[in-house]
Design an enzyme around this catalytic site. Sequence first.
Site, PDB file in Angstrom:
ATOM      1  N   TYR A   1     -15.875  -3.518   5.847  1.00 45.73           N
ATOM      2  CA  TYR A   1     -15.052  -2.287   5.764  1.00 45.73           C
ATOM      3  C   TYR A   1     -15.035  -2.836   7.627  1.00 45.73           C
ATOM      4  O   TYR A   1     -13.024  -3.336   7.666  1.00 45.73           O
ATOM      5  CB  TYR A   1     -15.037  -0.890   5.797  1.00 45.73           C
ATOM      6  CG  TYR A   1     -13.034  -0.205   6.509  1.00 45.73           C
ATOM      7  CD1 TYR A   1     -12.343  -0.737   5.847  1.00 45.73           C
ATOM      8  CD2 TYR A   1     -12.786   0.673   6.760  1.00 45.73           C
ATOM      9  CE1 TYR A   1     -11.291  -0.473   6.088  1.00 45.73           C
ATOM     10  CE2 TYR A   1     -12.495   1.827   8.430  1.00 45.73           C
ATOM     11  CZ  TYR A   1     -10.865   0.562   6.894  1.00 45.73           C
ATOM     12  OH  TYR A   1     -10.068   1.130   7.637  1.00 45.73           O
TER      13      TYR A   1
ATOM     14  N   GLY B   1       0.874  -1.257  -0.184  1.00 48.08           N
ATOM     15  CA  GLY B   1      -0.671   0.270   0.355  1.00 48.08           C
ATOM     16  C   GLY B   1       0.896   0.571  -0.529  1.00 48.08           C
ATOM     17  O   GLY B   1       0.350   2.558   0.929  1.00 48.08           O
ATOM     18  N   ALA B   2       2.329   1.494  -0.426  1.00 48.23           N
ATOM     19  CA  ALA B   2       3.459   2.305  -0.428  1.00 48.23           C
ATOM     20  C   ALA B   2       2.660   3.085  -1.824  1.00 48.23           C
ATOM     21  O   ALA B   2       3.321   4.656  -1.655  1.00 48.23           O
ATOM     22  CB  ALA B   2       5.128   1.899  -1.270  1.00 48.23           C
ATOM     23  N   GLY B   3       1.629   3.283  -2.057  1.00 46.64           N
ATOM     24  CA  GLY B   3       0.874   4.632  -2.753  1.00 46.64           C
ATOM     25  C   GLY B   3       0.188   5.191  -2.256  1.00 46.64           C
ATOM     26  O   GLY B   3      -0.201   6.136  -2.854  1.00 46.64           O
ATOM     27  N   GLY B   4       0.020   4.159  -1.262  1.00 47.43           N
ATOM     28  CA  GLY B   4      -1.634   5.296  -0.636  1.00 47.43           C
ATOM     29  C   GLY B   4      -1.474   6.473   0.350  1.00 47.43           C
ATOM     30  O   GLY B   4       0.041   7.164   0.494  1.00 47.43           O
ATOM     31  N   PHE B   5      -2.541   7.137   1.129  1.00 45.10           N
ATOM     32  CA  PHE B   5      -2.018   7.961   1.810  1.00 45.10           C
ATOM     33  C   PHE B   5      -0.685   8.526   2.672  1.00 45.10           C
ATOM     34  O   PHE B   5       0.463   8.609   3.069  1.00 45.10           O
ATOM     35  CB  PHE B   5      -3.339   8.785   2.958  1.00 45.10           C
ATOM     36  CG  PHE B   5      -3.438   9.989   3.167  1.00 45.10           C
ATOM     37  CD1 PHE B   5      -2.239  10.686   3.530  1.00 45.10           C
ATOM     38  CD2 PHE B   5      -3.834   9.926   4.688  1.00 45.10           C
ATOM     39  CE1 PHE B   5      -2.865  11.698   5.031  1.00 45.10           C
ATOM     40  CE2 PHE B   5      -4.250  10.047   5.398  1.00 45.10           C
ATOM     41  CZ  PHE B   5      -3.274  12.157   5.540  1.00 45.10           C
ATOM     42  N   LEU B   6      -0.920   6.609   3.644  1.00 48.08           N
ATOM     43  CA  LEU B   6      -0.317   6.658   5.083  1.00 48.08           C
ATOM     44  C   LEU B   6       1.202   6.190   4.306  1.00 48.08           C
ATOM     45  O   LEU B   6       2.524   6.133   4.913  1.00 48.08           O
ATOM     46  CB  LEU B   6      -0.787   5.932   5.957  1.00 48.08           C
ATOM     47  CG  LEU B   6       0.541   5.609   7.104  1.00 48.08           C
ATOM     48  CD1 LEU B   6       0.570   6.616   7.537  1.00 48.08           C
ATOM     49  CD2 LEU B   6      -0.945   4.355   8.017  1.00 48.08           C
TER      50      LEU B   6
ATOM     51  N   LYS C   1     -11.243  -5.617   8.604  1.00 45.31           N
ATOM     52  CA  LYS C   1     -10.237  -5.210   9.073  1.00 45.31           C
ATOM     53  C   LYS C   1      -9.488  -5.831  10.373  1.00 45.31           C
ATOM     54  O   LYS C   1      -8.697  -6.250  11.257  1.00 45.31           O
ATOM     55  CB  LYS C   1     -10.012  -3.378   9.610  1.00 45.31           C
ATOM     56  CG  LYS C   1      -9.691  -2.619   8.205  1.00 45.31           C
ATOM     57  CD  LYS C   1      -8.537  -2.705   7.788  1.00 45.31           C
ATOM     58  CE  LYS C   1      -7.575  -2.331   8.027  1.00 45.31           C
ATOM     59  NZ  LYS C   1      -6.130  -1.523   7.190  1.00 45.31           N
TER      60      LYS C   1
END
Length: 373
Positions: free
Chosen positions: A155, A10-15, A159
Amino acid sequence: MTGWSCLVTGAGGFLGQRIVRLLVEEKELKEIRVLDKAFRPELREEFSKLQNKTKLTVLEGDILDEPFLKRACQDVSVVIHTACIIDVFGVTHRESIMNVNVKGTQLLLEACVQASVPVFIYTSTLEVAGPNSYKEIIQNGHEEEPLENTWPAPYPYSKKLAEKAVLAANGWTLKNGGTLYTCALRPMYIYGEGGPFLSASINEALNNNGILSSVGKFSTVNPVYVGNVAWAHILALRALRDPKKAPSVQGQFYYISDDTPHQSYDNLNYILSKEFGLCLDSRWSLPLALMYWIGFLLEVVSFLLSPVYSYQPPFNRHTVTLSNSVFTFSYKKAQRDLAYKPLYSWEEAKQKTVEWVGSLVDRHKETLKSKTQ
């Protein structure tokens, strides 16, 4: 400790992007592997500029692709797993959310065992703990309280299952005979530059005469700045790689907050945008109890129409509860075990975020100008 490597999903995401930017500063880190389904060209360029002593490898692929995950995990020392589908409004099909968020996490854990990756850090969410009712008040909650989300919404449910799988995997035997150590971080609502929810609220207001829609005027929450959440991940990996600190962190979860003032979601949006003339909607709003029951009726309508039409209600009981509860948490356990303290003060976080909001306002003005020419 010499020459270690880290995979960030998820390295392209916000966090995920922010975690990568902090990772490049870590000592003796020889390689960062950034994984996502796809990376925007400008982000690829930014990542390439981050490379100095640390090699940065871009991996595009599916979190459900087992051979891809095994290759991605080969010769890796730490996995930070942020990749997931975030959907609080139920727009995405339930099966897709469960596959990516639960099955994807399980496949990644199995890939870690096969590749003998000893450290796994999972980005969970506050939502695994609730809120379950807007009438229930949790202030400065902590990890010892037995809180668990009971909503069937995909969601938070996905999680919750994924976090349980990660913590249950702590102590697994790796292929090389070593041991897998895991922990999970539960950040509050995350704000900051590039925040998708904040961005949507600001852009909606800019197209509505500068009026911010109410998303949670009855809530009291403690939002957390994205840079501080990223910092908590760095401290978690340091702790799990430290033989002295690791025993107290293994198999644990941590609430991650900072010193952002406790406030409503509406107030946060206003504080971060008032400099540019945006204002809260002053119109009368429905009582919370009535909104809740309208949400229930909308759910019934959606269910009755489901055989012939996919109706997505503007809100439901879960989103009303999520947006309007008193639900705040302390970061004392993270402070104790991870030596966590916010890297950015509230004033710094606010300034950086306000500057970014200004860029959204400028972009909106440019768009309007181009339409009139």
